[in-house]
Scaffold this motif. Structure first.
Motif, short mmCIF file in Angstrom:
data_model
loop_
_atom_site.label_atom_id
_atom_site.label_comp_id
_atom_site.label_asym_id
_atom_site.label_seq_id
_atom_site.Cartn_x
_atom_site.Cartn_y
_atom_site.Cartn_z
N PHE A 218 -49.24 7.91 4.84
CA PHE A 218 -48.46 8.05 3.62
C PHE A 218 -49.30 8.11 2.35
CE2 PHE A 218 -45.63 6.87 0.21
CZ PHE A 218 -44.49 7.61 0.50
N VAL A 219 -50.03 7.04 2.05
CA VAL A 219 -50.65 6.93 0.73
C VAL A 219 -51.64 8.05 0.45
CG1 VAL A 219 -52.51 5.41 1.52
CG2 VAL A 219 -51.78 5.32 -0.86
N ALA A 220 -52.29 8.59 1.49
CA ALA A 220 -53.28 9.65 1.26
C ALA A 220 -52.69 10.85 0.56
CB ALA A 220 -53.88 10.08 2.59
N ASP A 221 -51.41 11.13 0.79
CA ASP A 221 -50.77 12.29 0.17
C ASP A 221 -50.54 12.10 -1.32
OD1 ASP A 221 -50.63 13.65 2.59
OD2 ASP A 221 -48.74 12.70 3.12
N TYR A 222 -50.79 10.91 -1.85
CA TYR A 222 -50.56 10.65 -3.26
C TYR A 222 -51.82 10.74 -4.09
CZ TYR A 222 -45.65 9.82 -2.91
OH TYR A 222 -44.30 10.02 -2.75
N SER A 223 -52.90 11.21 -3.50
CA SER A 223 -54.13 11.41 -4.27
C SER A 223 -53.88 12.42 -5.39
CB SER A 223 -55.24 11.93 -3.35
OG SER A 223 -56.29 12.47 -4.12
N PRO A 224 -54.29 12.11 -6.64
CA PRO A 224 -54.12 13.08 -7.73
C PRO A 224 -54.82 14.39 -7.46
CG PRO A 224 -54.65 10.91 -8.61
CD PRO A 224 -54.84 10.84 -7.12
N ALA A 225 -55.90 14.35 -6.65
CA ALA A 225 -56.61 15.58 -6.32
C ALA A 225 -55.90 16.36 -5.21
CB ALA A 225 -58.04 15.26 -5.87
N PHE B 104 -54.57 4.84 -10.01
CA PHE B 104 -53.76 3.63 -9.93
C PHE B 104 -52.27 3.97 -10.09
CE2 PHE B 104 -51.73 -0.09 -11.92
CZ PHE B 104 -52.03 -1.07 -10.97
N SER B 105 -51.96 4.85 -11.04
CA SER B 105 -50.56 5.27 -11.23
C SER B 105 -50.03 5.99 -9.99
CB SER B 105 -50.45 6.18 -12.46
OG SER B 105 -50.77 5.49 -13.64
N ALA B 106 -50.90 6.79 -9.35
CA ALA B 106 -50.48 7.48 -8.13
C ALA B 106 -50.18 6.49 -7.02
CB ALA B 106 -51.56 8.47 -7.69
N LEU B 107 -50.98 5.44 -6.92
CA LEU B 107 -50.72 4.40 -5.93
C LEU B 107 -49.37 3.73 -6.17
CD1 LEU B 107 -51.47 2.44 -3.63
CD2 LEU B 107 -52.69 1.06 -5.33
N ILE B 108 -49.07 3.39 -7.42
CA ILE B 108 -47.78 2.77 -7.75
C ILE B 108 -46.63 3.68 -7.35
CG2 ILE B 108 -46.31 1.92 -9.61
CD1 ILE B 108 -48.60 0.06 -8.94
N SER B 109 -46.77 4.98 -7.64
CA SER B 109 -45.72 5.93 -7.25
C SER B 109 -45.57 5.96 -5.74
CB SER B 109 -46.06 7.33 -7.77
OG SER B 109 -46.08 7.36 -9.19
N GLY B 110 -46.71 5.94 -5.03
CA GLY B 110 -46.65 5.93 -3.57
C GLY B 110 -45.96 4.70 -3.03
N ARG C 294 -62.96 10.51 -3.74
CA ARG C 294 -63.58 9.19 -3.64
C ARG C 294 -63.02 8.21 -4.66
NH1 ARG C 294 -69.60 10.96 -4.34
NH2 ARG C 294 -68.76 12.78 -3.28
N VAL C 295 -62.62 8.69 -5.84
CA VAL C 295 -62.08 7.78 -6.86
C VAL C 295 -60.74 7.22 -6.40
CG1 VAL C 295 -61.31 7.56 -9.25
CG2 VAL C 295 -63.27 9.01 -8.71
N PHE C 296 -59.90 8.06 -5.84
CA PHE C 296 -58.60 7.59 -5.37
C PHE C 296 -58.78 6.62 -4.22
CE2 PHE C 296 -54.87 8.11 -2.52
CZ PHE C 296 -53.90 7.63 -3.38
N MET C 297 -59.65 6.95 -3.28
CA MET C 297 -59.84 6.10 -2.12
C MET C 297 -60.38 4.73 -2.51
SD MET C 297 -61.33 9.01 0.45
CE MET C 297 -61.45 7.97 1.90
N SER C 298 -61.36 4.71 -3.40
CA SER C 298 -61.91 3.42 -3.81
C SER C 298 -60.92 2.64 -4.66
CB SER C 298 -63.23 3.62 -4.56
OG SER C 298 -63.03 4.44 -5.71
N THR C 299 -60.07 3.35 -5.43
CA THR C 299 -59.03 2.67 -6.22
C THR C 299 -58.01 2.01 -5.31
OG1 THR C 299 -59.29 4.16 -8.11
CG2 THR C 299 -57.19 2.98 -7.92
N VAL C 300 -57.58 2.72 -4.28
CA VAL C 300 -56.61 2.16 -3.33
C VAL C 300 -57.23 0.98 -2.60
CG1 VAL C 300 -55.27 2.60 -1.25
CG2 VAL C 300 -55.37 4.32 -3.04
N GLU C 301 -58.50 1.10 -2.22
CA GLU C 301 -59.14 0.00 -1.50
C GLU C 301 -59.26 -1.24 -2.36
OE1 GLU C 301 -62.87 -0.78 1.53
OE2 GLU C 301 -62.92 0.97 0.21
N SER C 302 -59.35 -1.04 -3.66
CA SER C 302 -59.43 -2.18 -4.57
C SER C 302 -58.04 -2.74 -4.91
CB SER C 302 -60.14 -1.75 -5.85
OG SER C 302 -60.06 -2.74 -6.85
N ALA C 303 -57.07 -1.83 -5.16
CA ALA C 303 -55.78 -2.26 -5.71
C ALA C 303 -54.76 -2.65 -4.65
CB ALA C 303 -55.21 -1.13 -6.58
#
Length: 422
Positions: free
Chosen positions: A332-339, A298-304, A357-366
């Motif tokens: 763009f946003v894919a490059d902000y995955s913590p992994a 979620f923090s990575a998404l905000i930074s993105g 998968r955690v980042f992708m599902s988090t972005v899809e939710s948030a």
């Protein structure tokens, strides 16, 4: 590079030459001779096929890449090229001379114009060669897409024979409003282009007139932004977005823009300063979230979101439309995955990459939740909310397709499932 100085008042031998011990003209080195012959052959080819100044202008701009300028001293010395053009004579020699007279180094243009006048008196200069660089600015227009994002500045010029042509400067809204291309527009194309001036069924038009001074200010701001971006080491990740089209027209574009009056404003595209949205971001960050969203993700998404907004022309993280949603999701946003792994399958298959998968599902939710939050705080985002959500849903489906394709090519890979947004 400073102009070489002679000793004892003697004459300086130009770079690429050496004195002839028998007197007469200096000898040329092989590289210089080849360059002169190459340009003469190119000018002869132009003379055989050319019938209009538009093509000649574009050719004359390219010629300058082979000429020595103060900021790029590697190249043919203008005096040598002028002397070679004088010897070649005819339409080819006139074209080379006219190219230097219009777009060559400032200190060589007077000599080139004088030589061109001499060629005109002998009848060696065809009309299209005589009109290289001859243009008077008439009017300018700004074209934007339906979201007010992708935009072009087109300046119309008139030649001495009354014909028109245009210089188009394409502006990349996703790269801070940087210029991303030049094009020369013929009179025939301008007739078609003018049809866009007519209002549509909603009474609006994608094209609006701007003053010549404002057109110059807008173009120069966009070019300055491009220069600052390509010189920034921090933006290497965005290098693909900074590809400039029509660089071969840079000399004719500089010439045409210099013909425009100064004193205009760039406010039509560039805000004085991006709005401060830190309070809104903090409010969204502190709001309740579903349990399935990862904290780091979620923090990575905000930074993105913040970095992406800084690259948009207005710098407003709350301003969203389908164009911005597409750009954010696709590249763009894919490059902000913590992994730090790609969500696209076009990577080196020798590396054992796994989709995060955690980042992708988090972005899809948030992310859809963010779009709704932005709609509550920004009127343009509210007007586009349904289209924004639809664009995001399409982006998530593209993610799923990429995941399925990746999983299909991996032997024994586990099934990867992403929850669909409600």
């Amino acid at each position: 590079m400073a102009r070489p100085k002679s000793r004892h008042g003697g004459r300086v031998t130009l770079k690429g030459t050496r004195p002839n011990p028998r007197g007469g003209k200096p000898r040329l080195d092989a590289e210089t001779r080849y360059g002169l012959e190459l340009l003469e052959a190119s000018a002869a080819g132009l003379a055989r096929r050319c019938s209009e100044a538009d093509e000649a202008d574009a050719w004359a701009s390219v010629v300058q890449d082979f000429v020595a300028f103060p900021r790029s001293p590697e190249g043919l010395q203008p005096a040598l090229l002028l002397a070679h053009a004088r010897e070649a004579g005819g339409a080819a020699g006139a074209a080379l001379t006219s190219a230097l007279a219009a777009y060559g180094p400032a200190r060589s243009r007077t000599a080139a114009r004088r030589q061109l006048d001499q060629m005109k008196s002998s009848g060696d200069v065809p009309p299209w060669a005589a009109e290289i660089g001859c243009a008077t600015p008439i009017e300018a227009f700004l074209r934007r897409d339906e979201w007010g994002e992708e935009c072009e500045i087109t300046i119309h010029f008139r030649r001495p024979d009354g014909s028109l042509h245009g210089l188009l400067v394409d502006i990349n809204w996703f790269m801070c409003g940087a210029a991303r291309g030049f094009d020369l527009v013929s009179e025939r194309d301008l007739v078609i282009w003018r049809a866009d001036l007519e209002p549509d069924e909603r009474g609006s038009s994608a094209v609006e007139p701007v003053s010549l001074a404002d057109a110059r200010a807008l173009c120069m701001r966009a070019l300055d932004i491009y220069t600052s971006l390509i010189s920034s080491d921090e933006l290497e990740m965005l290098e693909d977005g900074l590809d400039f089209e029509g660089m071969h027209l840079s000399f004719v574009a500089d010439h045409r823009l210099d013909l425009l009056p100064e004193g205009g404003t760039d406010a039509a595209l560039f805000p004085a300063e991006p709005p401060d949205r830190s309070a809104a971001l903090e409010e969204f960050r502190r709001a309740a979230r579903p349990a399935g969203e990862g904290d780091d993700e979620f923090s990575a998404l905000i930074s993105g979101l913040q970095v992406f907004a800084s690259l948009c022309r207005d710098g407003d993280v709350l301003h969203w439309n389908p164009c911005r949603v597409d750009a954010f999701m696709e590249g763009f946003v894919a490059d902000y995955s913590p992994a730090d792994v790609p969500v696209r399958p076009e990577f080196d298959e020798s590396r054992p990459e796994v989709f995060d998968r955690v980042f992708m599902s988090t972005v899809e939710s948030a992310f859809p939740r963010w779009l709704r939050f932005a709609a509550e705080h920004c009127e343009p985002s509210n007007e586009n909310l349904e289209e924004n959500l639809h664009a995001a849903a399409e982006g998530f489906e593209d993610w799923r397709i990429a995941v399925r394709e990746y999983e299909r090519t991996q032997i024994g890979a586990p099934e990867l499932w992403l929850p669909r947004s409600a």
